[in-house]
Design a protein around this motif. Structure first.
Motif, PDB file in Angstrom:
ATOM      1  N   ALA A 118      43.050-126.295  29.546  1.00 35.35           N
ATOM      2  CA  ALA A 118      43.104-126.457  28.528  1.00 35.35           C
ATOM      3  C   ALA A 118      45.018-126.612  27.827  1.00 35.35           C
ATOM      4  N   GLY A 119      44.698-127.509  26.790  1.00 37.50           N
ATOM      5  CA  GLY A 119      45.828-127.891  26.624  1.00 37.50           C
ATOM      6  C   GLY A 119      45.907-127.873  25.110  1.00 37.50           C
ATOM      7  N   HIS A 120      47.500-127.631  24.463  1.00 37.78           N
ATOM      8  CA  HIS A 120      47.485-127.558  22.860  1.00 37.78           C
ATOM      9  C   HIS A 120      48.559-127.828  22.557  1.00 37.78           C
ATOM     10  N   GLU A 122      51.006-130.183  21.127  1.00 34.53           N
ATOM     11  CA  GLU A 122      51.143-131.614  21.774  1.00 34.53           C
ATOM     12  C   GLU A 122      51.240-132.287  22.664  1.00 34.53           C
ATOM     13  N   PHE A 124      51.315-132.576  27.534  1.00 31.65           N
ATOM     14  CA  PHE A 124      50.974-131.592  29.082  1.00 31.65           C
ATOM     15  C   PHE A 124      52.463-132.503  28.623  1.00 31.65           C
ATOM     16  N   ILE A 136      39.863-135.427  32.740  1.00 30.46           N
ATOM     17  CA  ILE A 136      38.722-135.957  31.723  1.00 30.46           C
ATOM     18  C   ILE A 136      38.832-136.082  30.527  1.00 30.46           C
ATOM     19  N   SER A 137      38.197-136.915  29.552  1.00 28.01           N
ATOM     20  CA  SER A 137      38.133-136.252  28.256  1.00 28.01           C
ATOM     21  C   SER A 137      36.577-136.231  27.703  1.00 28.01           C
ATOM     22  N   LEU A 138      36.738-135.539  26.828  1.00 25.01           N
ATOM     23  CA  LEU A 138      35.490-135.477  25.936  1.00 25.01           C
ATOM     24  C   LEU A 138      35.019-136.752  25.282  1.00 25.01           C
ATOM     25  N   VAL A 142      40.917-136.669  19.278  1.00 26.99           N
ATOM     26  CA  VAL A 142      41.936-136.264  19.476  1.00 26.99           C
ATOM     27  C   VAL A 142      41.257-134.423  19.030  1.00 26.99           C
ATOM     28  N   LEU A 143      40.880-133.579  19.637  1.00 28.10           N
ATOM     29  CA  LEU A 143      41.079-132.202  18.974  1.00 28.10           C
ATOM     30  C   LEU A 143      42.403-131.646  19.310  1.00 28.10           C
ATOM     31  N   PRO A 149      36.592-129.043  24.815  1.00 29.42           N
ATOM     32  CA  PRO A 149      36.477-129.345  25.592  1.00 29.42           C
ATOM     33  C   PRO A 149      36.406-128.893  26.890  1.00 29.42           C
TER      34      PRO A 149
HETATM   35  C1  LIG Z   1      46.270-132.327  20.591  1.00 27.16           C
HETATM   36  S1  LIG Z   1      45.874-133.073  21.966  1.00 27.16           S
HETATM   37  C2  LIG Z   1      47.068-133.770  22.966  1.00 27.16           C
HETATM   38  C3  LIG Z   1      46.952-134.953  22.936  1.00 27.16           C
HETATM   39  C4  LIG Z   1      48.109-136.644  23.145  1.00 27.16           C
HETATM   40  N1  LIG Z   1      48.989-135.589  22.395  1.00 27.16           N
HETATM   41  C5  LIG Z   1      47.283-137.289  22.902  1.00 27.16           C
HETATM   42  O1  LIG Z   1      47.679-138.336  21.947  1.00 27.16           O
HETATM   43  O2  LIG Z   1      46.922-137.391  23.866  1.00 27.16           O
HETATM   44  C6  LIG Z   1      45.952-131.311  22.495  1.00 27.16           C
HETATM   45  C7  LIG Z   1      45.258-130.803  23.695  1.00 27.16           C
HETATM   46  O3  LIG Z   1      43.712-130.902  23.061  1.00 27.16           O
HETATM   47  C8  LIG Z   1      43.389-131.479  24.270  1.00 27.16           C
HETATM   48  N2  LIG Z   1      41.921-132.061  23.837  1.00 27.16           N
HETATM   49  C9  LIG Z   1      42.284-132.991  22.412  1.00 27.16           C
HETATM   50  N3  LIG Z   1      41.539-134.000  22.475  1.00 27.16           N
HETATM   51  C10 LIG Z   1      40.461-133.819  23.537  1.00 27.16           C
HETATM   52  C11 LIG Z   1      39.232-134.870  24.100  1.00 27.16           C
HETATM   53  N4  LIG Z   1      39.444-135.860  23.924  1.00 27.16           N
HETATM   54  N5  LIG Z   1      39.321-134.993  25.575  1.00 27.16           N
HETATM   55  C12 LIG Z   1      39.779-133.585  26.084  1.00 27.16           C
HETATM   56  N6  LIG Z   1      40.747-132.889  26.169  1.00 27.16           N
HETATM   57  C13 LIG Z   1      41.341-133.253  24.795  1.00 27.16           C
HETATM   58  C14 LIG Z   1      43.484-131.615  25.572  1.00 27.16           C
HETATM   59  O4  LIG Z   1      43.877-130.492  26.403  1.00 27.16           O
HETATM   60  C15 LIG Z   1      45.646-131.647  24.847  1.00 27.16           C
HETATM   61  O5  LIG Z   1      46.190-131.192  25.666  1.00 27.16           O
END
Ligand SMILES: C[S@@+](CC[C@H](N)C(=O)[O-])C[C@H]1O[C@@H](n2cnc3c(N)ncnc32)[C@H](O)[C@@H]1O
Length: 237
Positions: A118-120, A122, A124, A136-138, A142-143, A149
């Motif tokens: 699980a990222g957070h 900005e 990775f 995998i995306s949910l 953007v969360l 997820p």
């Molecule tokens: C704020 S998001 C980063 C989005 C990234 N800057 C982009 O535009 O692709 C932070 C983290 O939330 C998780 N995340 C956010 N939305 C997601 C989604 N729809 N599915 C899966 N993971 C998500 C991912 O692990 C991601 O690295």
């Protein structure tokens, strides 16, 4: 099935597994879930795991060396017993393959251990992609982090693990139920007591006692709802 979740916020995840069906599945040892704090492998005194992006821009980016160390630590723990588990390392990102019931079934059937990152913030460092088996995306939104997820994957996949739900309980669920062409359907409507509420009646067929007719009615309802939803979605696009 064993799940390992790598996160910066373990406390967001742990309470979810203490209740209800998942809580019971863990007690019964049908699934096991380990939550790993990515910061545990940080090497400096500030326990830093991310840094500013090269080239400038806002937000913090998870470091590849940190995730590499975290993955080595997690995968070096083979779990109980000597048997090597069939495992898959999954990066949670809005840029990954869309998560569906079909993906949940594939992961539940093909693997014994899933490692979820699980990222957070900005996101990775791009090189982290080389350390994982799939992304995998949910969904197309953007969360703030990958914790929801990760919880979603664990929940949807665990229900498919033998011993978690009552036998056959998932067979008629939406996206599991199929028509004659093996296409996935939404589930048919359910009713329970009372027989009438504010003028809304339970369909007579459901209290007829004729099981063959009930099954046929349910399949028709499932097809109708699926087609209606497809039409609504098409209209929007
Ligand atoms: C704020 S998001 C980063 C989005 C990234 N800057 C982009 O535009 O692709 C932070 C983290 O939330 C998780 N995340 C956010 N939305 C997601 C989604 N729809 N599915 C899966 N993971 C998500 C991912 O692990 C991601 O690295």
């Amino acid at each position: 099935m064993r799940f390992d979740i790598l996160t910066l916020f373990p406390q967001m995840i742990t309470p979810f597994f203490e209740e209800s069906i998942l809580g019971r599945a863990i007690k019964n040892k049908a699934v096991s879930i380990k939550v790993h704090d990515i910061r545990a492998v940080a090497e400096d005194r500030h326990r830093s795991v991310d840094d500013r992006p090269y080239g400038g821009g806002v937000g913090m980016v998870l470091r590849v060396d940190v995730i590499d160390r975290a993955l080595r630590k997690v995968t070096s723990d083979k779990g109980q017993g000597t048997k090597k588990l069939r495992q898959r390392i999954i990066l949670l990102t809005p840029q990954g393959e869309r998560f569906t019931q079909e993906v949940a079934e594939r992961l539940a059937n093909d693997y014994e251990r899933l490692i979820l990152i699980a990222g957070h913030y900005e996101g990775f460092d791009e090189r982290i992609r080389t350390l994982v088996d799939e992304e995998i995306s949910l969904g197309d939104f953007v969360l703030t982090g990958g914790e929801l997820p990760a919880l979603t994957l664990v929940d949807a996949i665990s229900r498919l693990v033998p011993g978690v739900l009552e036998k056959g309980a998932a067979h008629t669920d939406s996206f599991t139920l199929r028509n004659e062409k093996r296409e996935r359907l939404l589930e048919y409507p359910h009713y329970t007591f009372p027989r009438e509420y504010n003028g809304m009646k339970v369909p007579d067929i459901l209290v007829s006692g004729d099981h063959a007719k009930i099954e046929a009615w349910r399949l028709e309802q499932a097809k109708e709802r699926t087609e209606n939803r497809e039409r609504r979605t098409e209209k929007k696009n």
